[in-house]
Write a protein that holds these residues in place. Structure first.
Motif, short mmCIF file in Angstrom:
data_model
loop_
_atom_site.label_atom_id
_atom_site.label_comp_id
_atom_site.label_asym_id
_atom_site.label_seq_id
_atom_site.Cartn_x
_atom_site.Cartn_y
_atom_site.Cartn_z
N PHE A 286 4.18 2.32 -5.09
CA PHE A 286 2.77 2.45 -4.74
C PHE A 286 2.22 1.12 -4.19
O PHE A 286 1.55 1.07 -3.15
N ARG B 295 3.55 0.61 -0.71
CA ARG B 295 2.91 1.51 0.24
C ARG B 295 1.51 1.02 0.63
O ARG B 295 1.12 1.06 1.79
N ALA B 296 0.76 0.59 -0.38
CA ALA B 296 -0.61 0.14 -0.12
C ALA B 296 -0.60 -1.11 0.74
O ALA B 296 -1.49 -1.34 1.55
N PHE B 297 0.44 -1.93 0.59
CA PHE B 297 0.56 -3.12 1.43
C PHE B 297 0.98 -2.71 2.85
O PHE B 297 0.42 -3.17 3.84
N THR C 2 0.43 -0.10 4.50
CA THR C 2 -0.64 0.55 5.25
C THR C 2 -1.48 -0.46 6.04
O THR C 2 -2.07 -0.13 7.06
N THR C 3 -1.51 -1.71 5.56
CA THR C 3 -2.35 -2.71 6.23
C THR C 3 -1.62 -3.43 7.35
O THR C 3 -2.20 -4.23 8.06
N THR D 151 3.00 8.80 8.87
CA THR D 151 1.98 7.95 8.25
C THR D 151 0.82 7.70 9.20
O THR D 151 -0.16 7.07 8.84
N ARG D 152 0.94 8.17 10.43
CA ARG D 152 -0.13 7.95 11.42
C ARG D 152 -0.78 9.24 11.89
O ARG D 152 -1.89 9.22 12.42
N TYR E 12 -7.84 -9.36 4.89
CA TYR E 12 -8.13 -7.94 5.11
C TYR E 12 -9.37 -7.80 5.99
O TYR E 12 -10.26 -8.64 5.97
N TYR F 251 -11.77 -3.24 4.25
CA TYR F 251 -10.35 -3.02 4.03
C TYR F 251 -9.59 -2.40 5.20
O TYR F 251 -8.59 -2.93 5.65
N ARG G 126 -4.68 7.30 5.04
CA ARG G 126 -3.87 6.12 4.76
C ARG G 126 -3.59 5.98 3.27
O ARG G 126 -4.31 6.52 2.45
N GLU G 127 -2.56 5.20 3.00
CA GLU G 127 -2.33 4.84 1.61
C GLU G 127 -3.33 3.76 1.25
O GLU G 127 -3.43 2.76 1.93
N MET G 128 -4.07 3.99 0.21
CA MET G 128 -5.11 3.05 -0.17
C MET G 128 -4.64 2.28 -1.40
O MET G 128 -3.72 2.70 -2.09
N PRO G 129 -5.30 1.16 -1.69
CA PRO G 129 -4.85 0.39 -2.86
C PRO G 129 -5.31 0.99 -4.19
O PRO G 129 -5.25 0.32 -5.20
N MET G 130 -5.82 2.22 -4.18
CA MET G 130 -6.05 2.92 -5.45
C MET G 130 -5.31 4.25 -5.39
O MET G 130 -4.98 4.71 -4.30
#
Lengths: 366, 307
Positions: free
Chosen positions: A76, A79-81, A83-84, A181-182, B12, B16, B45-49
């Motif tokens: 997790f 994944r969250a990283f 995404t950015t 993912t897009r 960021y 975000y 998107r995959e979010m940080p929560m």
């Protein structure tokens, strides 16, 4: 006297401080480093890279440390990283036949060009806890081949292809592959979308589904044509250059499952394929993935379907452990507003039930 | 907003998400507003929560929030529940925007499971966190099938389900996430708000946006849109009624939380909307369990739901 619970913010901060403290463990034991995790718990880091869909051993190791060894939590984080991160294009399709092979086995041929290369495997080890590891015993040097003896190993499926015994797999066009993912996936999904979802799908879930096909829920008559593991070069064609340049190497496990197909009115009998590909040494996952990939192709071959592993919506909608863990665990969030609504209904219905019973009793007495 | 702008959190972007992602989400929102109640797929998107903890709502909020916005976040009607605190902090950190607990001051309100008691005004946006956007999902698990049913406006399944409830229980046994018909066309899941809140959606002056992150859907109810809770002529839609007013502020006609006081059946009922309750108490309203309870009739008969 009830006072509305306040101070959630302070409680959260305190909980996170406690988490950091607990993560560190006993202070007299040396702190673990991400390099140790990446180097010695490699398979954990590689699973995190595979299901986190980001090839970065150092980051995966750090995520495992941060997650206290909870791999789904580490996935997790990755994944969250991910995404950015900006996306600058698609690589040239990887050529796994040019892999620098560390391990390559085939279950369909006794020997074949390139040979059977066992590599670092748990297979054939006796699963006896090795107390010498605890004692920190010295590790013997492995045997090494000469640098000149690089293994040239054509893929087993290419060998079969020479005889047209196995279905051909060719790209229909040069259009860029979709990116799940897009773009939101819609059903029915294309095979490339399906493979992307499976590649980042939960190992445990795919393992269970793959296993179910072996026990008769969507049987595919599989043979391990080949499993190979090693490094593959990633190449990219920058628009301004117009020719591929190497970006680096990734460690991959590829599984080619060869499956029976009895043929149909317009197709001769031929072997078919199930495909699995994961980052790192992830044999169990690659094998399970190839079983499920083949099971999901049941419709394509007009095979009987209805087993869970053959159900595209069921498999693809539920194999992502980051999604699954989020939704399962969200049940611990407060739900008291909805519960209150249910309480009110149940109380009202119970009152009506009691009134009805009473009426019946009264009527019986009369 | 230019892509070069950065939020207060180093590394960021403002709020975000990167600007391309925001643009993609805004396009989905515009489409959703244009087709009220229709579920627009978007590349969530995959979010940080975690998924299921409001990632859809967070993405919608991130896509629409600007520097001048004032954000309020509630969960179960309260600003102080852990997840509400966490999401509010997220935006305070990544966007540096002003936050508030007062409904009237907020330009964007992100919510889980409630609509505030204060009537929302033009210019306000209510962002709902949605777990399962498909109202037909528990009747038909297949997305391919439910999309077809929506396209054909075939809501027979839902009507039959509600009818069977009545036949079996004498009531429609859906108390939250009660299905609504939007602008006479799409049947929509209002998210798991109690059906008590459903009437507030109808002809609201505020824009209502719904984000489902895990399920990758966005939908909307534009201002001044008809939102009708499904019912039958002989079984009209009715909301929950509470027997007692709020024990702290005396409000009636609002949604209440039941608080267990002891293990001998002791209960108290207090406003679920904590901001609404606090405001009333500040104005001098009291309830039976207020320290300064002024007795029956002390509140001058003013009802909370006077709007």
């Amino acid at each position: 006297m009830y006072v509305a619970v306040k101070g959630g913010e302070a409680a959260i901060d305190n909980a996170h401080t406690l988490l950091a403290h607990t993560r560190r463990g006993a202070p007299e034991v040396p702190e673990i480093t991400p390099a140790q995790i990446a180097g010695q718990l490699t398979l954990a880091a590689e699973r995190v890279m595979a299901e986190g869909s980001l090839y970065d051993p150092a980051l995966a190791a750090l995520a495992i440390k941060q997650a206290r060894g909870d791999l789904v939590e580490a996935i997790f984080l990755v994944r969250a990283f991910r995404t950015t991160l900006p996306r600058f294009g698609q690589s040239v399709p990887l050529d796994t036949s040019a892999m620098a092979i560390e391990r390559r086995i085939s279950a369909t041929y006794k020997d074949l060009p390139g040979g059977q290369v066992l590599g670092p495997t748990f297979d054939y080890t006796h699963r006896l806890i090795d107390f010498l590891l605890e004692a920190g015993a010295e590790v013997p040097e492995p045997a090494r081949a000469d640098a000149g003896d690089a293994v040239v190993a054509p893929r087993v499926t290419d060998l079969l292809d020479g005889e047209s015994l196995i279905e051909r797999e060719t790209r229909a066009d040069d259009a860029p592959a979709p990116d799940i993912t897009r773009e939101p996936m819609e059903f029915p999904a294309s095979r490339d979308q399906r493979l992307q979802v499976l590649a980042r799908g939960d190992e445990g879930f795919l393992l269970a589904l793959g296993y179910s096909t072996q026990r008769g829920y969507g049987r595919t008559h599989p043979f391990v044509g080949e499993i190979r593991f090693g490094e593959v070069a990633v190449e990219f064609v920058p628009e301004e250059l117009g020719f591929p340049v190497p970006l680096g190497n990734v460690r991959l496990t590829e599984c080619q499952m060869v499956n029976q197909f009895t043929g149909s009115a317009d197709k001769p009998p031929q072997f078919t394929r199930g495909y699995g590909l994961v980052f790192g040494q992830g044999e169990r996952k690659a094998m399970a993935m190839s079983l499920v990939d083949r099971a999901l192709r049941a419709h394509e071959f007009g095979e009987e379907s209805g087993a869970p592993a053959q159900d595209e919506e069921f498999v693809l909608s539920h194999c992502d452990n980051v999604q699954a863990t989020g939704f399962v665990e969200h049940l611990k969030l407060p739900h008291y507003v909805d519960f209150q609504a249910e309480l009110e209904l149940v109380r009202r219905m119970r009152a009506e039930y009691a009134a009805r019973e009473e009426r019946v009793e009264e009527e019986a007495r009369e | 907003m230019s892509a070069a702008e950065t939020g207060p959190t180093h590394g960021y972007n403002f709020a975000y998400l990167d600007e391309q992602t925001k643009r993609m989400i805004r396009r989905a929102i515009l489409k959703a507003v244009a087709i009220p109640g229709y579920q627009v797929p978007f590349a969530s998107r995959e979010m940080p929560m975690p998924y299921g903890w409001g990632t859809g709502g967070v993405q919608v909020t991130a896509a629409i929030i600007g520097r001048c916005d004032t954000l309020k976040v509630i969960d179960q009607g309260s600003d102080d529940t852990t997840n509400a605190v966490s999401i509010r902090k997220f935006f305070a950190k990544t966007a540096g925007v002003a936050t508030t607990t007062h409904t009237a001051e907020a330009t964007i309100i992100q919510t889980r499971h409630r609509i505030p008691e204060h009537t929302l005004k033009a210019g306000q946006i209510l962002v709902y966190q949605v777990p399962i956007p498909e109202p037909l999902r528990f009747l038909e698990p297949r997305e391919t099938e439910t999309r077809r049913l929506h396209a054909l406006k075939d809501y027979g399944l839902m009507q039959v389900k509600l009818y069977e409830d009545i036949a079996r229980h004498g009531h429609i046994a859906t108390t939250y996430a009660y299905p609504v018909e939007v602008a006479g066309r799409y049947v929509m899941d209002p998210s798991p708000i109690p059906k008590f809140d459903n009437p507030k959606m109808n002809m609201s002056e505020a824009l209502q946006l719904f984000g489902a992150g895990r399920e990758k859907r966005i939908y909307a109810v534009p201002p001044h849109t008809n939102v009708r809770s499904l019912d039958f002529e002989d079984h009209p839609f009715r909301v929950q009624q509470f027997a007692t007013p709020c024990a702290l502020c005396g409000a009636e006609g609002v949604y209440l939380d039941e608080v267990v006081l002891d293990d001998r059946g002791g209960r108290m009922f207090v406003c679920s909307d904590t901001d609404f309750c606090e405001e009333r108490r500040a104005q001098g309203f009291t309830g039976t369990m207020s320290p300064d309870w002024k007795g029956e009739g002390a509140n001058g008969g003013r009802q909370a739901n006077e709007r």
